[in-house]
Design an enzyme around this catalytic site. Structure first.
Site, PDB file in Angstrom:
ATOM      1  N   HIS A 123      35.448  52.418  38.447  1.00  0.00           N
ATOM      2  CA  HIS A 123      35.476  52.277  39.906  1.00  0.00           C
ATOM      3  C   HIS A 123      36.156  53.474  40.560  1.00  0.00           C
ATOM      4  CE1 HIS A 123      35.373  47.579  40.013  1.00  0.00           C
ATOM      5  NE2 HIS A 123      34.454  48.081  39.221  1.00  0.00           N
ATOM      6  N   ARG A 148      31.122  53.725  39.958  1.00  0.00           N
ATOM      7  CA  ARG A 148      30.856  52.895  41.136  1.00  0.00           C
ATOM      8  C   ARG A 148      31.662  53.450  42.300  1.00  0.00           C
ATOM      9  NH1 ARG A 148      32.656  46.616  42.214  1.00  0.00           N
ATOM     10  NH2 ARG A 148      34.394  47.599  43.284  1.00  0.00           N
ATOM     11  N   TYR A 160      35.342  45.524  51.072  1.00  0.00           N
ATOM     12  CA  TYR A 160      35.449  45.089  49.688  1.00  0.00           C
ATOM     13  C   TYR A 160      35.696  46.278  48.753  1.00  0.00           C
ATOM     14  CZ  TYR A 160      34.116  44.404  45.012  1.00  0.00           C
ATOM     15  OH  TYR A 160      34.159  44.455  43.654  1.00  0.00           O
ATOM     16  N   ASP A 213      28.615  48.320  45.065  1.00  0.00           N
ATOM     17  CA  ASP A 213      28.645  46.850  45.175  1.00  0.00           C
ATOM     18  C   ASP A 213      28.646  46.439  46.651  1.00  0.00           C
ATOM     19  OD1 ASP A 213      29.034  44.158  44.836  1.00  0.00           O
ATOM     20  OD2 ASP A 213      30.769  44.359  43.500  1.00  0.00           O
ATOM     21  N   HIS A 215      28.605  43.321  47.478  1.00  0.00           N
ATOM     22  CA  HIS A 215      29.435  42.110  47.407  1.00  0.00           C
ATOM     23  C   HIS A 215      28.919  40.980  48.303  1.00  0.00           C
ATOM     24  CE1 HIS A 215      33.326  40.145  46.280  1.00  0.00           C
ATOM     25  NE2 HIS A 215      33.092  40.856  45.204  1.00  0.00           N
ATOM     26  N   GLU A 239      24.445  46.542  43.979  1.00  0.00           N
ATOM     27  CA  GLU A 239      24.854  45.249  43.408  1.00  0.00           C
ATOM     28  C   GLU A 239      25.017  44.167  44.468  1.00  0.00           C
ATOM     29  OE1 GLU A 239      28.364  45.703  41.017  1.00  0.00           O
ATOM     30  OE2 GLU A 239      28.934  43.623  41.331  1.00  0.00           O
ATOM     31  N   GLU A 265      27.069  38.185  38.754  1.00  0.00           N
ATOM     32  CA  GLU A 265      28.454  37.970  38.296  1.00  0.00           C
ATOM     33  C   GLU A 265      28.963  36.582  38.654  1.00  0.00           C
ATOM     34  OE1 GLU A 265      30.351  41.291  40.414  1.00  0.00           O
ATOM     35  OE2 GLU A 265      31.374  39.832  41.664  1.00  0.00           O
ATOM     36  N   ARG A 286      24.024  40.470  35.609  1.00  0.00           N
ATOM     37  CA  ARG A 286      25.463  40.725  35.485  1.00  0.00           C
ATOM     38  C   ARG A 286      26.292  39.538  34.999  1.00  0.00           C
ATOM     39  NH1 ARG A 286      28.464  44.403  36.903  1.00  0.00           N
ATOM     40  NH2 ARG A 286      29.868  43.406  38.386  1.00  0.00           N
ATOM     41  N   ASP A 319      39.963  40.912  36.399  1.00  0.00           N
ATOM     42  CA  ASP A 319      40.293  39.478  36.472  1.00  0.00           C
ATOM     43  C   ASP A 319      39.588  38.671  35.376  1.00  0.00           C
ATOM     44  OD1 ASP A 319      38.661  40.092  39.347  1.00  0.00           O
ATOM     45  OD2 ASP A 319      37.720  38.565  38.103  1.00  0.00           O
ATOM     46  N   GLU A 342      30.619  47.070  32.932  1.00  0.00           N
ATOM     47  CA  GLU A 342      31.694  47.394  33.876  1.00  0.00           C
ATOM     48  C   GLU A 342      33.031  47.432  33.142  1.00  0.00           C
ATOM     49  OE1 GLU A 342      32.194  44.497  36.998  1.00  0.00           O
ATOM     50  OE2 GLU A 342      33.356  45.880  38.244  1.00  0.00           O
ATOM     51  N   TRP A 405      32.579  36.695  51.414  1.00  0.00           N
ATOM     52  CA  TRP A 405      33.551  37.727  51.018  1.00  0.00           C
ATOM     53  C   TRP A 405      32.980  38.582  49.918  1.00  0.00           C
ATOM     54  CZ3 TRP A 405      36.167  38.650  46.360  1.00  0.00           C
ATOM     55  CH2 TRP A 405      37.027  39.768  46.416  1.00  0.00           C
TER      56      TRP A 405
HETATM   57  C1  GCO Z   1      32.865  43.493  40.551  1.00  0.00           C
HETATM   58  C2  GCO Z   1      33.250  42.278  41.296  1.00  0.00           C
HETATM   59  C3  GCO Z   1      34.705  41.934  41.363  1.00  0.00           C
HETATM   60  C4  GCO Z   1      34.899  40.586  42.036  1.00  0.00           C
HETATM   61  C5  GCO Z   1      36.028  39.878  41.392  1.00  0.00           C
HETATM   62  C6  GCO Z   1      36.340  38.548  42.021  1.00  0.00           C
HETATM   63  O1  GCO Z   1      31.731  43.882  40.719  1.00  0.00           O
HETATM   64  O2  GCO Z   1      33.676  43.995  39.794  1.00  0.00           O
HETATM   65  O3  GCO Z   1      32.529  42.124  42.467  1.00  0.00           O
HETATM   66  O4  GCO Z   1      35.510  42.937  41.884  1.00  0.00           O
HETATM   67  O5  GCO Z   1      35.119  40.730  43.392  1.00  0.00           O
HETATM   68  O6  GCO Z   1      35.746  39.733  40.044  1.00  0.00           O
HETATM   69  O7  GCO Z   1      37.329  37.913  41.298  1.00  0.00           O
HETATM   70 MG    MG Z   2      30.551  42.821  41.980  1.00  0.00          MG
END
Ligand code: GCO
Ligand code: MG
Length: 405
Positions: A123, A148, A160, A213, A215, A239, A265, A286, A319, A342, A405
């Site tokens: 990132h 990214r 984001y 992303d 998001h 994404e 994701e 993903r 996370d 990722e 979000w």
């Molecule tokens: C990504 C994701 C994360 C999410 C996160 C939420 O592409 O890495 O969008 O950044 O926002 O995993 O807990």
């Molecule tokens: Mg993402």
């Protein structure tokens, strides 16, 4: 191999919360799995402790498929992030045990390596395009082949993917009992986003794969417009252009742009991506080990996607714990239709709790040759970092409406 003697759940916060399952067989072989669902950790911990772990005692740890099927079908209430994360963690721990018993790393159990290394994307972020350019250059020096890029939309502090402080790792969950609220505007973002890619390609050329992303924030028609307006920058992927609960919504985006699309994701099962895959509405799927039912279910999703020339691009934020990262790298080394992985990285403190055998070199990662997943869990150290409530933010439009979000 003897039966399962113990199945335990640990919640630890070495900088952020992680949920870990540890399964022990009668003859002392242990396996670990990641059960972290950001901002909803305790719900999964309870699902495991109160419902699944007691059912594991006395079962044959070698019967991974049968255990998976009995937890999935036996719950009656199928799918969903909490259920699938709990099943996924147990599945990972059982594969870990199988690998240790066989004396083989997971990728060998799956069918062996299909490539020499796993291409990962990192990132790069900035509060401004200039700051992003500096961060991009740093990652380029580290050898990343795929980067990214996210930059703060002017005036939108809630954009984001932006680190709180320049140079800091991005962390979306904020400690406390109430979610942070952040301002958002689709119009301002749509106006700004193409400038990010223009600046990066002008400065650095087309050497690295470029990812971005969205998001989940755009409507399908807005996403189609964004995809179309950035085609010349040749992104590796755009994404989560729009929320994917309504899989058919991606048809509209697809009809208008050749910018490749990645999503999944937040999806938890093969059913959640059935239309997306069958209609070839996306290019990369993903889903992850942790949130989509472990290795057993991810393998099914990847095989299904392969029939439609869709490649994997697993979620790998910080996370998800290093256990998920280890499992993902084994999977990626094997899976024939691999795209990219990722890799956000972890702090030293986090890595001490999860000693691991994976390595990074010049844009590629390798899971290592340790039997099983190659990631351990230091229980004693983990106990020093108790759970701390932390939540993901909420986005609001300029008139106060709650947005994605
Ligand atoms: C990504 C994701 C994360 C999410 C996160 C939420 O592409 O890495 O969008 O950044 O926002 O995993 O807990
Ligand atoms: Mg993402």
């Amino acid at each position: 191999m003897t039966q399962i003697a113990k199945a335990e759940v640990f919640v630890t916060c070495p900088g952020r919360n992680f949920v870990t399952v540890k399964i022990t067989t009668g003859d002392g072989v242990t396996g670990v799995g990641d059960a972290t669902l950001n901002g909803r950790e305790l719900a999964v911990a309870s699902y495991l402790k109160d419902h699944l772990c007691p059912q594991l005692i006395g079962r044959d740890p070698a019967q991974i498929e049968d255990i998976w099927q009995s937890f999935y079908k036996g719950a009656y209430w199928r799918r969903g992030p909490v259920t699938m994360t709990a099943i996924g963690a147990i599945d990972m721990a059982l594969w870990d045990i199988k690998g240790k018993v066989a004396g083989l790393p997971l990728y060998q159990l799956l069918g062996g390596a299909s490539r020499q290394g796993v291409m990962v994307y990192c990132h790069a972020t900035g509060h401004s395009i200039d700051e992003l350019i500096d961060d991009y250059a740093k990652h380029q020096e580290q050898g990343f082949k795929a980067i990214r890029v996210q930059a703060q939309v002017p005036g939108m502090e809630g954009s984001y993917g932006i680190a709180h402080q320049p140079g800091e790792a991005y962390e979306p969950a904020i400690k406390g009992q109430r979610p942070d609220e952040q301002l958002w505007s689709n119009e301002k973002y749509l106006d700004f986003a193409p400038k990010i890619f223009d600046a990066i390609r002008n400065k650095f050329g087309f050497n690295e794969h470029l990812l971005h992303d969205v998001h989940h924030r755009l409507s399908p028609i807005e996403a189609a417009r964004l995809g179309q307006s950035i085609e010349d920058y040749r992104l590796f992927w755009m994404e989560d252009p729009t929320p994917a609960e309504n899989q058919e919504a991606f048809r509209l985006i697809r009809q208008h742009t050749v910018t490749p699309i990645a999503t999944g994701e937040v999806l938890n099962s093969i059913w959640d991506c059935k239309t997306l895959i069958e209609e070839q509405l996306i290019d990369y799927i993903r889903t992850t080990m942790t949130h989509a039912g472990g290795i057993t279910h991810m393998r099914r999703i990847a095989d299904f996607a392969a029939m439609y020339q869709i490649r994997t691009g697993s979620h790998g934020p910080s996370d998800l714990s290093p256990i998920c990262m280890g499992a993902a790298l084994h999977f990626d080394l094997w899976v024939p239709n691999f795209g990219v992985q990722e890799y956000m990285g972890y702090s030293e403190q986090m890595l001490e709790v999860f000693p691991h055998s994976w390595s990074y070199h010049n844009g590629y990662m390798h899971p290592g040759e340790q039997p099983g997943l190659g990631v351990e869990f230091d229980e004693k150290l983990a106990a020093k970092y108790p759970y701390q409530s932390a939540l993901l933010p909420i986005a609001r439009l300029e008139d106060g409406t709650v947005w994605n979000w």
